[in-house]
Design a protein around this motif. Structure first.
Motif, mmCIF file in Angstrom:
data_model
loop_
_atom_site.group_PDB
_atom_site.id
_atom_site.type_symbol
_atom_site.label_atom_id
_atom_site.label_comp_id
_atom_site.label_asym_id
_atom_site.label_seq_id
_atom_site.Cartn_x
_atom_site.Cartn_y
_atom_site.Cartn_z
ATOM 1 N N HIS A 31 25.552 69.292 -18.331
ATOM 2 C CA HIS A 31 24.715 68.172 -19.003
ATOM 3 C C HIS A 31 24.670 67.895 -20.588
ATOM 4 C CE1 HIS A 31 23.099 67.090 -14.955
ATOM 5 N NE2 HIS A 31 22.705 68.568 -14.894
ATOM 6 N N GLN A 32 24.642 69.077 -21.185
ATOM 7 C CA GLN A 32 24.648 68.914 -22.543
ATOM 8 C C GLN A 32 25.997 68.660 -23.296
ATOM 9 O OE1 GLN A 32 23.179 73.051 -23.179
ATOM 10 N NE2 GLN A 32 21.539 72.138 -24.435
ATOM 11 N N MET A 33 27.139 69.084 -22.465
ATOM 12 C CA MET A 33 28.581 68.983 -22.956
ATOM 13 C C MET A 33 28.797 67.719 -22.857
ATOM 14 S SD MET A 33 30.203 72.554 -21.295
ATOM 15 C CE MET A 33 31.895 71.837 -21.297
ATOM 16 N N ARG A 66 31.907 59.493 -15.127
ATOM 17 C CA ARG A 66 32.000 59.972 -13.688
ATOM 18 C C ARG A 66 31.506 61.291 -13.585
ATOM 19 N NH1 ARG A 66 37.288 62.021 -13.534
ATOM 20 N NH2 ARG A 66 36.914 62.338 -11.283
ATOM 21 N N MET A 67 31.371 61.932 -14.666
ATOM 22 C CA MET A 67 30.669 63.261 -14.677
ATOM 23 C C MET A 67 29.262 63.297 -14.824
ATOM 24 S SD MET A 67 33.217 65.592 -14.654
ATOM 25 C CE MET A 67 33.979 64.413 -13.586
ATOM 26 N N MET A 68 28.776 62.069 -15.310
ATOM 27 C CA MET A 68 27.403 61.918 -15.374
ATOM 28 C C MET A 68 26.715 61.678 -13.690
ATOM 29 S SD MET A 68 24.898 58.666 -16.760
ATOM 30 C CE MET A 68 25.262 59.090 -18.574
ATOM 31 N N TYR A 69 27.488 60.966 -13.149
ATOM 32 C CA TYR A 69 27.401 60.799 -11.538
ATOM 33 C C TYR A 69 27.416 61.939 -10.713
ATOM 34 C CZ TYR A 69 27.277 59.063 -6.911
ATOM 35 O OH TYR A 69 27.263 59.078 -5.688
ATOM 36 N N HIS A 70 28.677 62.662 -11.222
ATOM 37 C CA HIS A 70 28.763 63.848 -10.465
ATOM 38 C C HIS A 70 27.751 64.984 -10.735
ATOM 39 C CE1 HIS A 70 31.229 67.621 -9.242
ATOM 40 N NE2 HIS A 70 30.915 68.070 -10.287
ATOM 41 N N LEU A 71 27.347 64.971 -11.785
ATOM 42 C CA LEU A 71 26.224 65.863 -12.220
ATOM 43 C C LEU A 71 24.839 65.510 -11.652
ATOM 44 C CD1 LEU A 71 27.164 66.842 -15.811
ATOM 45 C CD2 LEU A 71 27.420 68.420 -13.782
ATOM 46 N N ASP A 72 24.427 64.274 -11.480
ATOM 47 C CA ASP A 72 23.125 63.805 -11.201
ATOM 48 C C ASP A 72 23.377 62.481 -10.452
ATOM 49 O OD1 ASP A 72 20.860 62.921 -10.773
ATOM 50 O OD2 ASP A 72 19.840 63.239 -12.696
ATOM 51 N N PRO A 73 23.857 62.294 -9.220
ATOM 52 C CA PRO A 73 24.056 61.254 -8.544
ATOM 53 C C PRO A 73 22.841 60.090 -8.564
ATOM 54 C CG PRO A 73 24.486 63.008 -7.114
ATOM 55 C CD PRO A 73 23.872 63.547 -8.165
ATOM 56 N N LEU A 86 35.454 52.475 -8.576
ATOM 57 C CA LEU A 86 34.721 52.137 -7.989
ATOM 58 C C LEU A 86 34.917 51.939 -6.577
ATOM 59 C CD1 LEU A 86 33.719 49.370 -10.833
ATOM 60 C CD2 LEU A 86 32.200 51.401 -9.988
ATOM 61 N N ARG A 87 35.982 51.343 -6.339
ATOM 62 C CA ARG A 87 36.366 51.131 -4.686
ATOM 63 C C ARG A 87 36.534 52.285 -3.947
ATOM 64 N NH1 ARG A 87 41.215 46.663 -4.240
ATOM 65 N NH2 ARG A 87 42.454 48.298 -5.233
ATOM 66 N N ASN A 88 36.968 53.465 -4.610
ATOM 67 C CA ASN A 88 37.116 54.703 -4.156
ATOM 68 C C ASN A 88 35.863 55.335 -3.862
ATOM 69 O OD1 ASN A 88 39.714 54.317 -3.675
ATOM 70 N ND2 ASN A 88 40.408 55.139 -5.525
ATOM 71 N N GLU A 89 34.742 54.859 -4.349
ATOM 72 C CA GLU A 89 33.393 55.373 -4.281
ATOM 73 C C GLU A 89 33.329 56.557 -4.995
ATOM 74 O OE1 GLU A 89 31.899 55.440 -0.112
ATOM 75 O OE2 GLU A 89 32.039 53.262 -0.022
ATOM 76 N N GLU A 90 33.749 56.567 -6.097
ATOM 77 C CA GLU A 90 33.739 57.984 -6.913
ATOM 78 C C GLU A 90 32.387 57.666 -7.866
ATOM 79 O OE1 GLU A 90 36.862 58.673 -9.695
ATOM 80 O OE2 GLU A 90 38.465 58.105 -8.315
ATOM 81 N N PHE A 91 31.889 56.607 -7.655
ATOM 82 C CA PHE A 91 30.299 56.726 -8.262
ATOM 83 C C PHE A 91 29.480 56.236 -7.024
ATOM 84 C CE2 PHE A 91 33.146 55.543 -11.604
ATOM 85 C CZ PHE A 91 32.482 55.970 -12.858
ATOM 86 N N GLY A 92 29.881 56.668 -5.891
ATOM 87 C CA GLY A 92 29.123 56.333 -4.717
ATOM 88 C C GLY A 92 29.401 55.175 -4.047
ATOM 89 N N SER A 93 28.587 54.443 -3.205
ATOM 90 C CA SER A 93 28.919 53.320 -2.530
ATOM 91 C C SER A 93 28.045 52.245 -3.388
ATOM 92 C CB SER A 93 28.205 53.159 -1.178
ATOM 93 O OG SER A 93 28.347 51.889 -0.400
ATOM 94 N N CYS A 94 28.845 51.261 -3.907
ATOM 95 C CA CYS A 94 28.156 50.218 -4.671
ATOM 96 C C CYS A 94 29.149 49.038 -4.565
ATOM 97 C CB CYS A 94 28.472 50.629 -6.102
ATOM 98 S SG CYS A 94 30.170 51.223 -6.504
ATOM 99 N N PRO A 95 28.896 48.226 -3.555
ATOM 100 C CA PRO A 95 29.978 47.102 -2.897
ATOM 101 C C PRO A 95 29.822 45.708 -4.104
ATOM 102 C CG PRO A 95 28.496 47.441 -1.239
ATOM 103 C CD PRO A 95 28.220 48.698 -2.151
ATOM 104 N N GLU A 96 28.292 45.644 -4.446
ATOM 105 C CA GLU A 96 27.996 44.633 -5.265
ATOM 106 C C GLU A 96 28.392 44.929 -6.670
ATOM 107 O OE1 GLU A 96 23.760 44.111 -5.264
ATOM 108 O OE2 GLU A 96 23.553 43.703 -3.192
ATOM 109 N N GLN A 97 28.581 45.983 -7.194
ATOM 110 C CA GLN A 97 28.977 46.359 -8.659
ATOM 111 C C GLN A 97 30.688 46.287 -8.514
ATOM 112 O OE1 GLN A 97 26.712 47.955 -6.973
ATOM 113 N NE2 GLN A 97 25.198 48.910 -8.384
#
Length: 283
Positions: free
Chosen positions: A165-167, A187-194, A226-237
């Motif tokens: 998180h610090q890095m 990407r890493m922010m979401y990976h570390l904390d969805p 975004l389409r591959n849901e690397e940030f989770g499901s987010c169809p509106e975004q």
């Protein structure tokens, strides 16, 4: 033929029969010649091959596309790159991706150090560092003591006692004006904390004028993530980002809504010459 005399009609029919027989004979001869050529080529190939040589597999596209050991095949592809393209950071980032999947910590370390020497501030390397930190933390209890010692000593100059998180926070703060860096940090922010999905998507999808690297290539990368849901499901975004990018790159097929055409008219094209080539690049 109705006006021909019986004798002339008979001669005409005889000529037609001869032509048909000749055509049939030529067809048979051509087929025989082709068969002989194929047999000759087959015999020559068998003669050229060594007696103990293994039989070559049939080149079936579906089989080639779905190998039974994809990681081993990837390593076979990687080794020449490590020799011939050792000065390209992509080679070592690819090596890290492969060896992390094979759970080879020392080879992961080697890849990270080689990439770090080439470009320590690479956004893609940053993502690999975050992932590497997580892998080593999870594997710590199962590693051989000597291996764990080597990893700790060699990675300490890079990790500098920081957690993931610090890095990520420090990299984001130091590179907040680069879209590539924002994307990898997000990407890493979401990976570390969805739970930080909204913040991560907001960072990755910024199109502000003061951000460097807001071009078709980087925006396409964000859109596909975004389409591959690397940030989770987010169809509106996804839909909202597609619309914004379509305004920014009106002739890019990747952002073209299904109901509209992205082919420029001559007048529109002349009015957008100053936009550069990016608007005309398709997916």
């Amino acid at each position: 033929t109705e006006n021909l005399a019986p004798g002339e009609l008979k001669k005409l029919r005889n000529k037609q029969r001869k032509r048909l027989r000749k055509a049939e004979l030529e067809r048979q001869q051509a087929a025989q010649a082709q068969e002989k050529r194929e047999q000759h080529n087959k015999s020559r190939q068998q003669g050229d091959a060594e007696p103990d040589a293994p039989q070559q597999d049939e080149l079936v596209p579906e089989k080639l596309a779905r190998v039974e050991d994809p990681l081993e095949q990837a390593i076979r592809f990687l080794h020449p790159l490590q020799t011939l393209a050792a000065r390209r950071i992509e080679t070592h980032l690819m090596a890290f991706e492969i060896y992390s999947r094979k759970k080879k910590p020392l080879l992961m370390l080697q890849s990270i150090k080689r990439a770090h020497r080439l470009d320590p501030n690479s956004p893609k390397l940053h993502s690999c560092l975050i992932l590497c930190h997580g892998y080593l933390t999870r594997w710590q209890g199962n590693l051989d003591a000597a291996v764990a010692t080597v990893l700790k000593q060699e990675m300490e100059p890079i990790f500098r006692g920081r957690d993931a998180h610090q890095m990520n926070a420090e990299f984001l703060a130091a590179n907040s004006k680069s879209l590539e860096a924002l994307f990898e940090s997000a990407r890493m922010m979401y990976h570390l904390d969805p739970s930080k999905q909204e913040t991560a998507i907001s960072l990755a999808t910024t199109l502000d004028k003061d951000i460097e690297g807001v071009n078709l290539q980087n925006c396409t990368k964000v859109f596909q993530a975004l389409r591959n849901e690397e940030f989770g499901s987010c169809p509106e975004q996804v839909a909202e980002y597609e619309a914004r990018c379509h305004v920014r790159f009106p002739y890019a097929q990747v952002f073209c809504p299904p109901s509209t055409s992205c082919h420029p008219s001559p007048i529109a094209e002349s009015n957008h010459i100053s936009d550069g080539k990016e608007n005309c690049v398709s997916n």
